[in-house]
Design a protein around this motif. Structure first.
Motif, mmCIF file in Angstrom:
data_model
loop_
_atom_site.group_PDB
_atom_site.id
_atom_site.type_symbol
_atom_site.label_atom_id
_atom_site.label_comp_id
_atom_site.label_asym_id
_atom_site.label_seq_id
_atom_site.Cartn_x
_atom_site.Cartn_y
_atom_site.Cartn_z
ATOM 1 N N LEU A 466 -34.291 20.043 16.678
ATOM 2 C CA LEU A 466 -33.174 19.914 17.118
ATOM 3 C C LEU A 466 -33.023 19.808 18.694
ATOM 4 O O LEU A 466 -32.050 19.119 19.251
ATOM 5 C CB LEU A 466 -32.037 20.633 16.435
ATOM 6 C CG LEU A 466 -31.839 20.437 14.838
ATOM 7 C CD1 LEU A 466 -30.894 21.532 14.408
ATOM 8 C CD2 LEU A 466 -31.239 19.268 14.800
ATOM 9 N N ASP A 467 -33.632 20.653 19.110
ATOM 10 C CA ASP A 467 -33.633 20.919 20.730
ATOM 11 C C ASP A 467 -34.214 19.566 21.451
ATOM 12 O O ASP A 467 -33.690 18.903 22.280
ATOM 13 C CB ASP A 467 -34.569 22.116 20.784
ATOM 14 C CG ASP A 467 -34.297 22.628 22.348
ATOM 15 O OD1 ASP A 467 -33.604 22.115 23.126
ATOM 16 O OD2 ASP A 467 -35.131 23.480 22.901
ATOM 17 N N GLN A 472 -32.940 14.204 24.090
ATOM 18 C CA GLN A 472 -33.304 12.806 24.309
ATOM 19 C C GLN A 472 -31.964 11.734 24.412
ATOM 20 O O GLN A 472 -30.716 12.044 23.947
ATOM 21 C CB GLN A 472 -34.225 12.341 23.259
ATOM 22 C CG GLN A 472 -35.471 13.191 22.843
ATOM 23 C CD GLN A 472 -36.433 12.989 24.256
ATOM 24 O OE1 GLN A 472 -36.642 11.914 24.738
ATOM 25 N NE2 GLN A 472 -36.780 14.257 24.746
ATOM 26 N N LYS A 473 -32.462 10.597 25.070
ATOM 27 C CA LYS A 473 -31.367 9.539 25.019
ATOM 28 C C LYS A 473 -31.307 8.848 23.709
ATOM 29 O O LYS A 473 -32.499 8.262 23.405
ATOM 30 C CB LYS A 473 -31.357 8.746 26.300
ATOM 31 C CG LYS A 473 -30.327 7.712 26.379
ATOM 32 C CD LYS A 473 -30.360 6.983 27.534
ATOM 33 C CE LYS A 473 -29.375 5.807 27.652
ATOM 34 N NZ LYS A 473 -29.362 4.932 28.929
ATOM 35 N N LEU A 474 -30.268 8.718 22.987
ATOM 36 C CA LEU A 474 -30.398 8.007 21.610
ATOM 37 C C LEU A 474 -30.086 6.357 21.914
ATOM 38 O O LEU A 474 -29.381 6.202 22.961
ATOM 39 C CB LEU A 474 -29.323 8.480 20.842
ATOM 40 C CG LEU A 474 -29.538 10.076 20.453
ATOM 41 C CD1 LEU A 474 -28.451 10.491 19.531
ATOM 42 C CD2 LEU A 474 -30.811 10.395 19.928
ATOM 43 N N PRO A 475 -30.483 5.598 20.994
ATOM 44 C CA PRO A 475 -31.207 5.890 19.912
ATOM 45 C C PRO A 475 -32.667 6.223 20.251
ATOM 46 O O PRO A 475 -33.203 5.810 21.152
ATOM 47 C CB PRO A 475 -30.981 4.583 19.122
ATOM 48 C CG PRO A 475 -31.098 3.703 19.923
ATOM 49 C CD PRO A 475 -30.335 4.194 21.200
ATOM 50 N N ILE A 476 -33.281 7.076 18.975
ATOM 51 C CA ILE A 476 -34.728 7.426 18.980
ATOM 52 C C ILE A 476 -35.232 7.091 17.644
ATOM 53 O O ILE A 476 -34.470 7.470 16.807
ATOM 54 C CB ILE A 476 -34.932 8.742 19.634
ATOM 55 C CG1 ILE A 476 -36.318 9.122 19.861
ATOM 56 C CG2 ILE A 476 -34.375 9.912 18.804
ATOM 57 C CD1 ILE A 476 -36.597 10.533 20.514
ATOM 58 N N ARG A 507 -39.103 -0.519 8.373
ATOM 59 C CA ARG A 507 -39.881 0.665 7.819
ATOM 60 C C ARG A 507 -39.611 1.645 8.739
ATOM 61 O O ARG A 507 -39.718 2.898 8.505
ATOM 62 C CB ARG A 507 -41.375 0.324 7.979
ATOM 63 C CG ARG A 507 -41.950 -0.267 6.747
ATOM 64 C CD ARG A 507 -43.228 -0.323 6.843
ATOM 65 N NE ARG A 507 -44.028 -0.975 5.572
ATOM 66 C CZ ARG A 507 -45.342 -0.985 5.556
ATOM 67 N NH1 ARG A 507 -46.031 -0.546 6.237
ATOM 68 N NH2 ARG A 507 -45.601 -1.751 4.574
ATOM 69 N N SER A 508 -38.939 1.548 9.922
ATOM 70 C CA SER A 508 -38.610 2.739 10.867
ATOM 71 C C SER A 508 -37.166 3.243 10.688
ATOM 72 O O SER A 508 -36.046 2.628 10.285
ATOM 73 C CB SER A 508 -38.844 1.933 12.158
ATOM 74 O OG SER A 508 -39.592 1.385 12.542
ATOM 75 N N TYR A 509 -37.165 4.726 10.870
ATOM 76 C CA TYR A 509 -35.881 5.138 10.877
ATOM 77 C C TYR A 509 -35.536 5.606 12.147
ATOM 78 O O TYR A 509 -36.260 5.877 12.971
ATOM 79 C CB TYR A 509 -35.951 6.688 9.974
ATOM 80 C CG TYR A 509 -36.394 6.633 8.739
ATOM 81 C CD1 TYR A 509 -37.619 6.762 8.077
ATOM 82 C CD2 TYR A 509 -35.100 6.786 7.909
ATOM 83 C CE1 TYR A 509 -37.822 6.674 7.010
ATOM 84 C CE2 TYR A 509 -35.517 6.939 6.466
ATOM 85 C CZ TYR A 509 -36.741 6.911 5.774
ATOM 86 O OH TYR A 509 -37.004 6.783 4.437
ATOM 87 N N ILE A 510 -34.199 5.329 12.695
ATOM 88 C CA ILE A 510 -33.656 5.112 13.881
ATOM 89 C C ILE A 510 -32.737 6.189 13.858
ATOM 90 O O ILE A 510 -31.708 6.015 13.003
ATOM 91 C CB ILE A 510 -33.090 3.747 14.011
ATOM 92 C CG1 ILE A 510 -34.213 2.910 14.154
ATOM 93 C CG2 ILE A 510 -32.757 3.814 15.930
ATOM 94 C CD1 ILE A 510 -35.247 3.035 14.882
ATOM 95 N N ILE A 511 -32.739 7.128 14.840
ATOM 96 C CA ILE A 511 -31.530 8.009 14.848
ATOM 97 C C ILE A 511 -30.675 7.527 16.185
ATOM 98 O O ILE A 511 -31.124 7.379 17.247
ATOM 99 C CB ILE A 511 -32.025 9.776 15.396
ATOM 100 C CG1 ILE A 511 -33.283 9.903 14.378
ATOM 101 C CG2 ILE A 511 -30.910 10.374 15.471
ATOM 102 C CD1 ILE A 511 -33.893 11.229 14.968
ATOM 103 N N THR A 512 -29.312 6.920 15.677
ATOM 104 C CA THR A 512 -28.518 6.195 16.738
ATOM 105 C C THR A 512 -27.463 7.329 17.143
ATOM 106 O O THR A 512 -27.225 7.072 18.403
ATOM 107 C CB THR A 512 -27.722 5.233 15.601
ATOM 108 O OG1 THR A 512 -27.090 5.758 14.673
ATOM 109 C CG2 THR A 512 -28.828 4.203 15.106
#
Length: 530
Positions: A466-467, A472-476, A507-512
């Motif tokens: 989480l830290d 980070q700058k989203l998305p990642i 196939r990718s998971y994107i954290i938006t």
């Protein structure tokens, strides 16, 4: 991750998730509430000892265990527990204790036990401190047995040859030859009746088939010991008969028939086996404490010499062995193996089992024995830990075995005048047994301690992920998260799911984005108002 960010995440998501600090405090509190530290009732305290007083032990056991403890930088109680396992199983089914007027109620000192410890706690050199002397005798006996077995096989071959020759002589009518052969056959048949018997003292690895062969010829019970006994315990899942055999052996000196398809049945007159070794806490929880056949069969209750080797620091001692103490202990081991213990303890012949002799208790010792066992099994401690009722009900075996060892060790130094164990020896045995009551309760609490430790580990890894994401700058991409933090994809997904919107593209998971309006770590660090 800052505490403010954690707090903001919890409030926004509407979850009360404990922090790593919270969890560490929980386990600290749990440790503080262990039976050794919490406030106990007077009834409970009566059956608990957190240490073994050295003065309770006879010489040279006391001196040798103290010397090994200092040389290996290991707790005295850990060394004593190991010592009890090896020495009691040298006495095995040569002596027993009949604690009441019922002659059929006998206690054989073939104890079972385990050291609950993580790897790297120096179990191997500890075990070696006791096995070296025993193995010297053990290998001598095995070599003698192999030679005796070879001679016996030659006798059988010669006997067979003489019988064939007799048939021929009778066919030829050679009366002189017939008489000569008949006399030779008679001598050989007398020798053939005396089958050689082995004298195993230790066995570190075995199969059921090998164990069966040894039991068929062995003179007395012996100890199966392993650095890690988990291998044997896991094998019970496939081989129920092995567990059944061991279960029967715990009582000691009982007759037992082992059915073998190809080689015929084996009738064991005195089935007596000890079992001892190390086991890791997680495996102990799974195999001993979990709801398995080991529980329902009472297998777990038979492990009575328990020691939890908690947080043993790695240390190297610069202390050489005390040769005088070591020699005295080696003499004790040799005496327990070779001497007729019944002559020193004045033990009487047990009428129901061949080559078994029994000790008794004085009236005062008998009353102490009775009061301790009844008080433990009917008192507050048994009520507080109903799961340990099976262990408590079998603890007469441990108490009686320790009394036998103390009495026998001192009898070898100064032979006794009768076979009655006095009150003073029984009181010492009771005080030592109380330590193993304490260890059993602490071992039962391993489950909750391990669960807390898992929570701590989870919290640390969760905070790290989480830290990182908050900075980070989203998305990642999810893979960037778990690769950067050295963790598995599924774990990272489990952690992030409650807090972030995660979309799947191919196939990718994107954290938006965050699921709720949460401040980023950088915002919190820069905003003093938070």
């Amino acid at each position: 991750m800052s505490e403010l960010l954690k707090k903001a995440i919890r409030e926004a998501v509407g979850m009360e998730t404990p922090t790593a600090t919270d969890t560490r405090e929980s386990i600290k509190n749990t440790s503080n509430e262990s039976i050794a530290k919490k406030e106990l009732s007077d009834q409970e305290k009566e059956y608990i000892n957190t240490h073994i007083d050295k003065e309770l032990l006879p010489s040279p056991i006391k001196e040798y265990c103290d010397d090994v403890s200092q040389r290996l930088e290991l707790p005295f109680e850990l060394v004593v527990t190991t010592c009890f396992a090896f020495l009691n199983n040298l006495i095995s089914d040569k002596l027993c204790l009949v604690p009441t007027k019922d002659i059929k109620y006998k206690i054989i000192p073939n104890l079972w036990g385990c050291i609950i410890a993580q790897k790297g706690t120096r179990k191997t050199p500890l075990f070696k401190a006791f096995t070296d002397t025993i193995y010297k005798k053990h290998f001598t006996y095995i070599e003698n047995f192999e030679e005796a077995k070879e001679r016996y096989e030659n006798v059988l071959k010669t006997l067979s040859s003489k019988r064939k020759a007799l048939i021929k002589a009778e066919a030829d009518g050679d009366s002189g030859k017939i008489e000569e052969l008949q006399a030779a056959i008679e001598r050989l048949e007398a020798k053939a009746k005396e089958k050689p018997r082995s004298k195993y003292l230790l066995l570190s690895d075995t199969t059921k088939e090998k164990l069966t062969d040894i039991l068929a010829t062995n003179k007395q019970g012996f100890l199966i010991y392993q650095d890690e006994i988990s291998k044997m315990l896991y094998s019970f899942e496939k081989d129920k008969e092995m567990r059944s055999l061991l279960l029967e052996s715990w009582s000691g000196a009982s007759s037992y028939t082992i059915a073998r398809i190809n080689r015929g049945d084996v009738n064991v007159k005195k089935l007596t086996l000890g079992l001892f070794g190390g086991i890791q806490p997680e495996i102990y929880k799974k195999l001993i404490l979990s709801d398995s056949d080991n529980i329902t069969s009472g297998f777990n209750d038979r492990f009575q010499l328990i020691y939890i080797a908690d947080d043993i620091k790695y240390k190297i001692s610069d202390k050489e062995a005390n040769e005088i103490v070591e020699h005295a202990f080696e003499e004790l081991v040799t005496d327990l193996i070779d001497k007729k213990l019944e002559n020193y303890t004045k033990a009487k012949e047990y009428r129901y089992v061949e080559d078994l002799y029994y000790l008794q208790l004085t009236n005062e010792a008998k009353e102490a024995f009775k009061q301790f066992l009844e008080g433990l099994n009917n008192g507050a401690l048994a009520s507080a830990y109903p799961e340990l009722r099976g262990f408590f009900s079998k603890i007469d075996k441990l108490l009686g075995s320790i009394a036998i060892l103390i009495y026998t060790t001192e009898a070898l130094q100064e032979p006794k005048e009768d076979n009655f164990i006095p009150l003073e020896v029984m009181q010492r045995a009771i005080e030592i047994t109380k330590f193993y009551v304490y260890q059993a309760v602490e071992a039962f609490n391993i489950t909750s301690i391990l669960d807390y430790q898992k929570e701590i580990a989870f919290e640390k890894k969760r905070d790290k992920i989480l830290d990182y994401v908050a900075s980070q700058k989203l998305p990642i991409k999810l893979r960037d998260v778990y690769r950067h933090n050295g963790m598995g994809r599924n774990f990272a997904l489990q952690v992030l799911e409650p807090y972030y919107v995660i979309e799947k593209h191919g196939r990718s998971y994107i954290i938006t984005s965050q699921k709720t309006s949460l401040p980023l770590k950088s915002d919190i660090d820069n905003d003093n108002s938070l």
